[in-house]
Write an enzyme that holds these catalytic residues in place. Structure first.
Site, PDB file in Angstrom:
ATOM      1  N   SER A 202      94.201  59.220 114.018  1.00 57.73           N
ATOM      2  CA  SER A 202      93.709  57.854 114.222  1.00 57.73           C
ATOM      3  C   SER A 202      94.678  56.826 113.632  1.00 57.73           C
ATOM      4  O   SER A 202      95.465  57.131 112.717  1.00 57.73           O
ATOM      5  CB  SER A 202      92.343  57.713 113.550  1.00 57.73           C
ATOM      6  OG  SER A 202      92.487  57.953 112.169  1.00 57.73           O
ATOM      7  N   GLU A 223     101.690  59.460 116.069  1.00 56.92           N
ATOM      8  CA  GLU A 223     101.113  59.629 117.412  1.00 56.92           C
ATOM      9  C   GLU A 223      99.645  59.258 117.288  1.00 56.92           C
ATOM     10  O   GLU A 223      98.823  60.072 116.839  1.00 56.92           O
ATOM     11  CB  GLU A 223     101.293  61.085 117.885  1.00 56.92           C
ATOM     12  CG  GLU A 223     102.749  61.520 118.008  1.00 56.92           C
ATOM     13  CD  GLU A 223     103.477  60.896 119.197  1.00 56.92           C
ATOM     14  OE1 GLU A 223     102.810  60.384 120.104  1.00 56.92           O
ATOM     15  OE2 GLU A 223     104.715  60.915 119.196  1.00 56.92           O
ATOM     16  N   CYS A 257      93.506  61.545 123.704  1.00 60.55           N
ATOM     17  CA  CYS A 257      94.124  60.298 123.233  1.00 60.55           C
ATOM     18  C   CYS A 257      94.580  59.411 124.387  1.00 60.55           C
ATOM     19  O   CYS A 257      94.572  58.194 124.264  1.00 60.55           O
ATOM     20  CB  CYS A 257      95.298  60.616 122.316  1.00 60.55           C
ATOM     21  SG  CYS A 257      96.532  61.668 123.092  1.00 60.55           S
TER      22      CYS A 257
HETATM   23  P1  NAD Z   1      92.058  61.609 112.035  1.00 60.61           P
HETATM   24  O1  NAD Z   1      93.005  60.497 111.792  1.00 60.61           O
HETATM   25  O2  NAD Z   1      90.686  61.513 111.503  1.00 60.61           O
HETATM   26  O3  NAD Z   1      92.640  62.998 111.445  1.00 60.61           O
HETATM   27  C1  NAD Z   1      93.961  63.435 111.724  1.00 60.61           C
HETATM   28  C2  NAD Z   1      94.452  64.295 110.579  1.00 60.61           C
HETATM   29  O4  NAD Z   1      94.472  63.533 109.387  1.00 60.61           O
HETATM   30  C3  NAD Z   1      93.604  65.530 110.304  1.00 60.61           C
HETATM   31  O5  NAD Z   1      94.469  66.617 110.080  1.00 60.61           O
HETATM   32  C4  NAD Z   1      92.835  65.160 109.035  1.00 60.61           C
HETATM   33  O6  NAD Z   1      92.590  66.277 108.207  1.00 60.61           O
HETATM   34  C5  NAD Z   1      93.761  64.180 108.344  1.00 60.61           C
HETATM   35  N1  NAD Z   1      93.046  63.143 107.591  1.00 60.61           N
HETATM   36  C6  NAD Z   1      91.825  62.613 107.866  1.00 60.61           C
HETATM   37  N2  NAD Z   1      91.529  61.642 106.976  1.00 60.61           N
HETATM   38  C7  NAD Z   1      92.579  61.542 106.126  1.00 60.61           C
HETATM   39  C8  NAD Z   1      92.890  60.716 105.012  1.00 60.61           C
HETATM   40  N3  NAD Z   1      92.038  59.795 104.570  1.00 60.61           N
HETATM   41  N4  NAD Z   1      94.073  60.902 104.386  1.00 60.61           N
HETATM   42  C9  NAD Z   1      94.954  61.827 104.827  1.00 60.61           C
HETATM   43  N5  NAD Z   1      94.712  62.632 105.867  1.00 60.61           N
HETATM   44  C10 NAD Z   1      93.551  62.501 106.521  1.00 60.61           C
HETATM   45  O7  NAD Z   1      92.056  61.827 113.620  1.00 60.61           O
HETATM   46  P2  NAD Z   1      91.192  62.832 114.501  1.00 60.61           P
HETATM   47  O8  NAD Z   1      89.767  62.437 114.488  1.00 60.61           O
HETATM   48  O9  NAD Z   1      91.527  64.255 114.133  1.00 60.61           O
HETATM   49  O10 NAD Z   1      91.818  62.574 115.936  1.00 60.61           O
HETATM   50  C11 NAD Z   1      91.413  61.537 116.762  1.00 60.61           C
HETATM   51  C12 NAD Z   1      92.468  60.462 116.864  1.00 60.61           C
HETATM   52  O11 NAD Z   1      93.732  61.031 117.134  1.00 60.61           O
HETATM   53  C13 NAD Z   1      92.200  59.513 118.030  1.00 60.61           C
HETATM   54  O12 NAD Z   1      92.460  58.199 117.614  1.00 60.61           O
HETATM   55  C14 NAD Z   1      93.222  59.949 119.076  1.00 60.61           C
HETATM   56  O13 NAD Z   1      93.577  58.930 119.981  1.00 60.61           O
HETATM   57  C15 NAD Z   1      94.363  60.366 118.224  1.00 60.61           C
HETATM   58  N6  NAD Z   1      95.223  61.312 118.918  1.00 60.61           N
HETATM   59  C16 NAD Z   1      96.468  60.890 119.283  1.00 60.61           C
HETATM   60  C17 NAD Z   1      97.297  61.755 119.985  1.00 60.61           C
HETATM   61  C18 NAD Z   1      98.667  61.326 120.419  1.00 60.61           C
HETATM   62  O14 NAD Z   1      99.422  62.164 120.853  1.00 60.61           O
HETATM   63  N7  NAD Z   1      99.027  60.062 120.312  1.00 60.61           N
HETATM   64  C19 NAD Z   1      96.866  63.047 120.298  1.00 60.61           C
HETATM   65  C20 NAD Z   1      95.599  63.439 119.886  1.00 60.61           C
HETATM   66  C21 NAD Z   1      94.786  62.563 119.193  1.00 60.61           C
END
Ligand code: NAD
Length: 470
Positions: A202, A223, A257
């Site tokens: 995110s 990403e 995404c």
């Molecule tokens: P997220 O940001 O919640 O988590 C991503 C990663 O970060 C996980 O491994 C998680 O363990 C870690 N994380 C979570 N909170 C954290 C914190 N406070 N500090 C450090 N690390 C932390 O995202 P998600 O829910 O897993 O994925 C959804 C998001 O990812 C959506 O916004 C989607 O659009 C995006 N996404 C982007 C792509 C791309 O290629 N651009 C691909 C897939 C998903």
């Protein structure tokens, strides 16, 4: 302590992941990950393991959120095989020193660029395409000669465990390793002085990762996500557009995404298009008892509740059923929708599809320019002038004309966001470059050394200088 410089002294020396990083940095310093032949052997082994363990990987992702083997192969394992084959085919060319024009100033000699691995890369993944978003950048990093540490998302625990089993039992931890964990573990990892961090997730967490990595001046690839529009203009093939938009929104139950976040249809064809969309959405389950292996679950009850909070029953023109216990959200069309509605305030990341309409394309583009740059944009039209107008006016990561999502399927196209949807690129050669440093070299031949640059700066030297640098 090796070559690791710790900015925060004691605190970081207590970091439980420091020994892993040190082992990887030592392996890198000893040049073990660099030879092209070893990189190729690792990629070949990776491809064989992905094939051999395919059924374990299918089972794990099914247990996490009921993703079918078909979708898993199409969007994850087959995708990875394709990327490995592409990297193996082109690696020699990508890694070859690139000669560039040398110029008179440096005569006699030659100029070239060497692609060098950055060192130890940390890859942090999201849960939605858990194999693709962690292993695809890992393939690029290994192809470029780096060591890799992968931290998958804790929200898809079975796939994280399957990747850990596959990698940690088949490769040395010094080269590539998987560590499981959530926010705390990720923060501990990010606090270490990696040579590259590749984050998929995110925008909110991406910002935090970027700030933490700045302490060590670690380059970060982000990403991220965003609200990707699908424009449908009055001259589009409406049936074709509806079928493709419905597919892209329902794949992975909208947890993609680059899924079209909302539709932006020209007012003149709004009713006809909504009719087509309703028909196209009928191909997908509308109630939990119809949900099957062709339609995945929402990743958690919390995420299902978030969908419920975004859904205004008054706007539902198709679907609308939500069952939190079963983690089911039906493909749902919402109309009319305004910018102020909750569903337009954040990335939806689920199978709700708001339909906005516009009378005037210029005005719509002006509104779009007020929004954060999305990861993707789709345009359905046969009018090449207006297609170009949209593509040229709006900033977004990448996209398609008369299709959705398929730009990801071509490894010759760099993939990544811009602004709030991310920075940096991967897939194919772009991934190789992301994990490489371009080292610029001027090599002189010793048989002649022009005296111009050395003092005393005589008048003739001044004349030559002005001619060389006019
Ligand atoms: P997220 O940001 O919640 O988590 C991503 C990663 O970060 C996980 O491994 C998680 O363990 C870690 N994380 C979570 N909170 C954290 C914190 N406070 N500090 C450090 N690390 C932390 O995202 P998600 O829910 O897993 O994925 C959804 C998001 O990812 C959506 O916004 C989607 O659009 C995006 N996404 C982007 C792509 C791309 O290629 N651009 C691909 C897939 C998903």
């Amino acid at each position: 302590m090796g070559n690791i410089e710790l900015e925060n002294g004691n605190e970081e020396s207590q970091n439980p992941y420091l020994p892993l990083l040190q082992a990887q940095q030592k392996y890198f310093r000893q040049q073990c990950s660099k030879p092209l032949q070893s990189r190729k052997a690792v990629l070949q082994k990776f491809a064989s393991l992905l094939k051999e363990k395919e059924s374990d990987l299918f089972e794990a992702i099914h247990s996490d959120f009921h993703k079918s083997a078909f979708e898993t192969y199409a969007a994850e394992l087959g995708f990875l095989q394709h990327e490995i084959a592409f990297a193996l085919k082109h690696l020699d060319t990508w890694a070859k020193p690139k000669r560039v024009a040398h110029g008179l100033i440096n005569f006699p000699g030659r100029s070239y660029v060497l692609s060098q691995p950055l060192g130890s890369a940390l890859i942090i993944g999201a849960w939605n395409y858990p194999y693709q978003v962690t292993l695809l950048p890992a393939i690029s990093a290994l192809a470029a000669g780096n060591t890799v540490l992968i931290k998958p998302s804790e929200l898809a625990p079975a796939t994280a465990a399957a990747m850990k089993q596959l990698i940690n039992t088949n490769f040395p931890a010094e080269l590539i390793h998987v560590v499981e964990g959530g926010a705390t573990e990720t923060q501990q990892l990010v606090d270490l002085p990696w040579n590259s961090i590749f984050f998929t997730g995110s925008t909110r967490v991406g910002r935090e990762i970027y700030q933490r990595a700045a302490k060590n001046l670690t380059p970060v690839t982000l990403e991220l996500g965003g609200k990707s529009p699908a424009f449908v203009l009055k001259d589009a093939n409406l049936k074709d557009a509806a079928k493709k938009i419905a597919w892209a929104k329902c794949l992975n139950a909208g947890q993609t995404c680059v899924a079209p976040d909302f539709v932006w249809v020209e007012a003149e064809v709004r009713s006809a298009f909504i009719e087509e969309l309703c028909q196209a959405f009928e191909a997908y389950p509308t109630a939990p008892d119809q949900a099957n292996d062709h339609y995945v679950k929402i990743i958690s009850k919390r995420h299902t509740e978030r969908m419920a909070s975004l859904l205004d029953p008054k706007q539902v023109v198709f679907g609308g059923q939500i069952d939190v216990d079963q983690r089911f959200v039906a493909p749902t069309l919402l109309h009319p929708v305004a910018w102020e509605d909750p569903v337009m305030q954040e990335e939806i990341f689920g199978p709700l599809l708001p339909i906005m309409e516009f009378e005037n394309l210029e005005a719509a583009l002006n509104q779009a320019l007020q929004q954060p740059s999305p990861l993707a944009c789709y345009v359905f039209s046969t009018d090449s002038r207006r297609i170009r107008q949209i593509l040229d006016t709006l900033p977004f990561g990448g996209g398609c004309v008369n299709d959705c999502l398929m730009h990801l399927a071509n490894p010759r196209l760099p993939f990544g966001g811009v602004g709030h949807s991310g920075s940096g690129r991967y897939h194919g050669e772009a991934g190789f470059r992301t994990f490489s440093h371009e080292k610029s070299i001027v090599e002189k031949f010793g048989w002649f050394d022009a005296p111009v640059r050395y003092p005393p700066y005589l008048p003739w030297k001044w004349k030559v200088l002005r001619r060389l640098l006019p």
